[in-house]
Design an enzyme around this catalytic site. Structure first.
Site, PDB file in Angstrom:
ATOM      1  CB  CYS A 263      -0.953   0.029   1.185  1.00  0.00           C
ATOM      2  SG  CYS A 263      -2.150   1.396   1.069  1.00  0.00           S
TER       3      CYS A 263
ATOM      4  CB  CYS B  68      -2.685   3.472  -6.509  1.00  0.00           C
ATOM      5  SG  CYS B  68      -3.856   2.487  -5.553  1.00  0.00           S
TER       6      CYS B  68
END
Length: 263
Positions: free
Chosen positions: A84, A202
């Site tokens: 993440c 991302c």
């Protein structure tokens, strides 16, 4: 001492509970590598709870990463990836170094020391490997979190010339974003002076299948946080960082992390 013809490495990933992309893109990259190299990989995950990409949920999730590192070290994984990017970047400038060191310490305390790669640190490392000082990027986050990513990269000496924030708040909706849209979004960025373009800042927004199309379209290196993570994982394992179909960073030109040739 004999070595097996196909040495196998265990890839551990610390994954947000709603992330469904890193457990597809990282294996896809490394399975493609298996078609050209002898090493084999198995994949193992531990999950941290997170459904909406908000500063509050990201902070609570990051606190859970220690447990995940210990669980994965129970399996004696050979490398850990923290899957993440924005959770790390939202914790403060340069935080990927703190996280990597702390989580490695957790594995060592558990008797199974393993290198730790964060997707945030890997993006910085991958751009530095390419020699990219100026970039443009696409992120799925809300605008304030996207600005956090831009500020984080700026602090690392990487100038973000332009960016697009897609403003998708639900993490499963991020995973459902059509990667075929990304090359067109990238072309719309002000990228003429950029050394490289980040197609997905991302690891939840899929982009692997669009990377090489975007490179052809833009005429310059295109990376994603996932591709950078795979590159740094391979280097952490002391393996040549190469995989077909994953863009210039994994083309073989940077298989051993050497700096790009001076133009």
């Amino acid at each position: 001492m004999t070595h097996p013809a196909h040495p196998t490495y265990r890839i551990g990933q610390i994954v947000p509970s709603s992330n469904v992309t890193m457990e597809t893109e990282i294996p896809a990259i490394l399975r493609a590598r298996e078609s050209i190299a002898p090493e084999r990989f198995t994949f193992h995950s531990s999950r941290m709870r997170m459904t909406h990409v908000t500063p509050e949920q990201l902070k609570a999730m990051d606190a859970d990463s220690d447990r995940c590192a210990v669980e994965l070290s129970d399996a004696r994984v050979d490398v850990l990836g923290y899957a993440c990017l924005v959770a790390i970047m939202s914790m403060g400038l340069g935080y990927h170094r703190t996280s990597e060191e702390r989580l490695h310490t957790r594995t060592a305390e558990n008797g199974a020391p393993a290198p730790v790669v964060t997707s945030a640190g890997a993006l910085v490392h991958g751009l530095n490997t390419l020699g990219a000082k100026k970039i443009a990027l696409i992120a799925p986050y809300m605008r304030p979190l996207t600005k956090t990513v831009v500020d984080y990269l700026t602090h690392e000496g990487i100038e973000v010339l332009d960016y697009t924030a897609l403003e998708i708040p639900d993490n499963l909706d991020v995973a459902a974003h059509d990667p075929a849209r990304l090359p067109g979004l990238a072309r719309a960025l002000d990228h003429s002076d950029a050394d490289a373009v980040v197609l997905s800042a991302c690891v939840q927004m899929p982009s692997l299948g669009a990377l090489e199309e975007a490179e052809q379209l833009l005429g310059k290196p295109v990376v994603s946080a996932a591709v950078c993570t795979a590159h740094q994982m391979l280097r952490a394992l002391d393996l040549p960082a190469v995989a077909p179909g994953a863009g210039h960073l994994l083309s073989g030109a940077f298989a051993h992390g050497e700096p790009p040739a001076v133009r």
